[in-house]
Design a protein around this motif. Structure first.
Motif, PDB file in Angstrom:
ATOM      1  N   THR A   1     -25.101  -4.654  16.057  1.00 30.27           N
ATOM      2  CA  THR A   1     -25.400  -3.237  15.841  1.00 30.27           C
ATOM      3  C   THR A   1     -25.409  -2.872  14.362  1.00 30.27           C
ATOM      4  N   ALA A   2     -24.743  -3.677  13.534  1.00 29.49           N
ATOM      5  CA  ALA A   2     -24.758  -3.442  12.085  1.00 29.49           C
ATOM      6  C   ALA A   2     -25.937  -4.143  11.413  1.00 29.49           C
ATOM      7  N   GLY A   3     -26.787  -4.812  12.210  1.00 30.55           N
ATOM      8  CA  GLY A   3     -27.964  -5.477  11.677  1.00 30.55           C
ATOM      9  C   GLY A   3     -27.722  -6.865  11.113  1.00 30.55           C
ATOM     10  N   LYS A   4     -26.535  -7.421  11.344  1.00 34.30           N
ATOM     11  CA  LYS A   4     -26.188  -8.748  10.812  1.00 34.30           C
ATOM     12  C   LYS A   4     -26.560  -9.841  11.809  1.00 34.30           C
ATOM     13  N   LEU A   5     -27.009 -10.994  11.295  1.00 33.11           N
ATOM     14  CA  LEU A   5     -27.266 -12.140  12.159  1.00 33.11           C
ATOM     15  C   LEU A   5     -25.947 -12.595  12.763  1.00 33.11           C
ATOM     16  N   SER A   6     -25.925 -12.741  14.077  1.00 35.91           N
ATOM     17  CA  SER A   6     -24.706 -13.094  14.795  1.00 35.91           C
ATOM     18  C   SER A   6     -25.014 -14.087  15.894  1.00 35.91           C
ATOM     19  N   ILE A   7     -23.965 -14.712  16.411  1.00 41.80           N
ATOM     20  CA  ILE A   7     -24.111 -15.671  17.512  1.00 41.80           C
ATOM     21  C   ILE A   7     -22.805 -15.709  18.296  1.00 41.80           C
ATOM     22  N   GLY A   8     -22.894 -16.196  19.518  1.00 42.27           N
ATOM     23  CA  GLY A   8     -21.697 -16.343  20.345  1.00 42.27           C
ATOM     24  C   GLY A   8     -21.092 -15.003  20.680  1.00 42.27           C
ATOM     25  N   LYS A   9     -19.779 -14.934  20.611  1.00 46.05           N
ATOM     26  CA  LYS A   9     -19.045 -13.696  20.888  1.00 46.05           C
ATOM     27  C   LYS A   9     -18.829 -12.931  19.584  1.00 46.05           C
ATOM     28  N   GLY A  10     -19.933 -12.554  18.955  1.00 48.33           N
ATOM     29  CA  GLY A  10     -19.842 -11.706  17.774  1.00 48.33           C
ATOM     30  C   GLY A  10     -19.577 -12.413  16.461  1.00 48.33           C
ATOM     31  N   ARG A  11     -19.847 -13.718  16.343  1.00 46.48           N
ATOM     32  CA  ARG A  11     -19.664 -14.402  15.051  1.00 46.48           C
ATOM     33  C   ARG A  11     -20.738 -13.905  14.094  1.00 46.48           C
ATOM     34  N   ASN A  12     -20.320 -13.251  13.028  1.00 44.41           N
ATOM     35  CA  ASN A  12     -21.213 -12.733  12.000  1.00 44.41           C
ATOM     36  C   ASN A  12     -21.598 -13.890  11.077  1.00 44.41           C
ATOM     37  N   LEU A  13     -22.822 -14.346  11.189  1.00 42.40           N
ATOM     38  CA  LEU A  13     -23.268 -15.492  10.399  1.00 42.40           C
ATOM     39  C   LEU A  13     -23.481 -15.156   8.935  1.00 42.40           C
TER      40      LEU A  13
ATOM     41  N   GLN B   1     -22.211 -23.461  24.888  1.00 40.84           N
ATOM     42  CA  GLN B   1     -21.078 -22.631  25.313  1.00 40.84           C
ATOM     43  C   GLN B   1     -19.774 -23.142  24.713  1.00 40.84           C
ATOM     44  N   ALA B   2     -19.595 -24.450  24.680  1.00 37.71           N
ATOM     45  CA  ALA B   2     -18.372 -25.024  24.094  1.00 37.71           C
ATOM     46  C   ALA B   2     -18.269 -24.664  22.610  1.00 37.71           C
ATOM     47  N   GLN B   3     -19.380 -24.698  21.894  1.00 43.30           N
ATOM     48  CA  GLN B   3     -19.371 -24.324  20.480  1.00 43.30           C
ATOM     49  C   GLN B   3     -19.043 -22.839  20.315  1.00 43.30           C
ATOM     50  N   SER B   4     -19.601 -22.006  21.178  1.00 40.68           N
ATOM     51  CA  SER B   4     -19.297 -20.573  21.136  1.00 40.68           C
ATOM     52  C   SER B   4     -17.807 -20.337  21.349  1.00 40.68           C
ATOM     53  N   ASP B   5     -17.225 -21.021  22.318  1.00 34.36           N
ATOM     54  CA  ASP B   5     -15.802 -20.860  22.608  1.00 34.36           C
ATOM     55  C   ASP B   5     -14.946 -21.300  21.424  1.00 34.36           C
ATOM     56  N   TYR B   6     -15.335 -22.378  20.761  1.00 34.14           N
ATOM     57  CA  TYR B   6     -14.599 -22.885  19.599  1.00 34.14           C
ATOM     58  C   TYR B   6     -14.667 -21.874  18.441  1.00 34.14           C
ATOM     59  N   LEU B   7     -15.871 -21.366  18.157  1.00 34.19           N
ATOM     60  CA  LEU B   7     -16.028 -20.373  17.090  1.00 34.19           C
ATOM     61  C   LEU B   7     -15.198 -19.126  17.401  1.00 34.19           C
ATOM     62  N   PHE B   8     -15.202 -18.717  18.661  1.00 28.92           N
ATOM     63  CA  PHE B   8     -14.452 -17.530  19.080  1.00 28.92           C
ATOM     64  C   PHE B   8     -12.954 -17.734  18.850  1.00 28.92           C
ATOM     65  N   ALA B   9     -12.438 -18.885  19.240  1.00 27.78           N
ATOM     66  CA  ALA B   9     -11.012 -19.167  19.032  1.00 27.78           C
ATOM     67  C   ALA B   9     -10.670 -19.109  17.544  1.00 27.78           C
ATOM     68  N   ASN B  10     -11.547 -19.633  16.695  1.00 22.96           N
ATOM     69  CA  ASN B  10     -11.325 -19.566  15.252  1.00 22.96           C
ATOM     70  C   ASN B  10     -11.361 -18.120  14.757  1.00 22.96           C
TER      71      ASN B  10
END
Length: 172
Positions: free
Chosen positions: A26-38, A65-74
């Motif tokens: 919503t802020a216009g930033k490139l993101s992936i997974g569960k809200g990782r702001n790239l 999905q496994a990568q998304s979960d890992y990024l989210f935990a971080n």
């Protein structure tokens, strides 16, 4: 840790979604997974080593999905560390209110407090200086009033209303 990490994960996943292809938040930033702001967070060297991904590869091909979960935990660990560093009293709050602060920190980043004397605006969670003072002093109505009066409230809609109810009542 006293908060329910699994519950926080479900709450943030509901708020952020879980997209395996790059999107604009919503802020216009490139993101992936569960809200990782790239753009602001990117992919760390450790994440590249463990997951075999880079910011460029994520933008080009997405993630699993496994990568998304890992990024989210971080991201959750980073939010905890930011709160520990800047607002160490957050851990003395009850489970529900800890999750509210973590959710807000995850969403906005820790940021910086306003410095009125130098004319510097606040950013992220620390821009909620008065609200944070009220949370620290357990003035729940004052904290909720501050949350409702913020620009953030209008930007995130249902998320803000749910977090405000949780802050007011201490209940899910």
């Amino acid at each position: 840790m006293t908060y329910d990490r699994a519950k926080l994960g479900r709450e943030i996943a509901r708020d952020e979604g879980d997209k395996l292809k790059v999107y604009r938040c919503t802020a216009g930033k490139l993101s992936i997974g569960k809200g990782r702001n790239l753009e602001d967070v990117g992919i760390s060297a450790e994440e590249t080593r463990v997951l075999g991904i880079t910011k460029a590869s994520v933008i080009a091909s997405g993630i699993t999905q496994a990568q998304s979960d890992y990024l989210f935990a971080n991201d959750i660990r980073r939010s905890e560390a930011d709160l520990d560093r800047k607002l160490p009293w957050w851990r003395s709050l009850d489970d529900v209110r800890q999750r509210v602060l973590l959710n807000m920190c995850f969403n906005m980043g820790i940021g910086r407090a306003p410095d009125k004397a130098r004319g510097i605006a606040g950013k992220g969670l620390l821009s909620f200086a008065n609200t944070l003072e009220r949370i620290h002093s357990r003035d729940w109505p004052g904290a909720v009033a501050g949350m409702k009066a913020s620009k953030w409230h209008g930007q995130v809609g249902d998320r803000a209303e749910r977090l405000e109810r949780m802050m007011a009542t201490g209940k899910d």
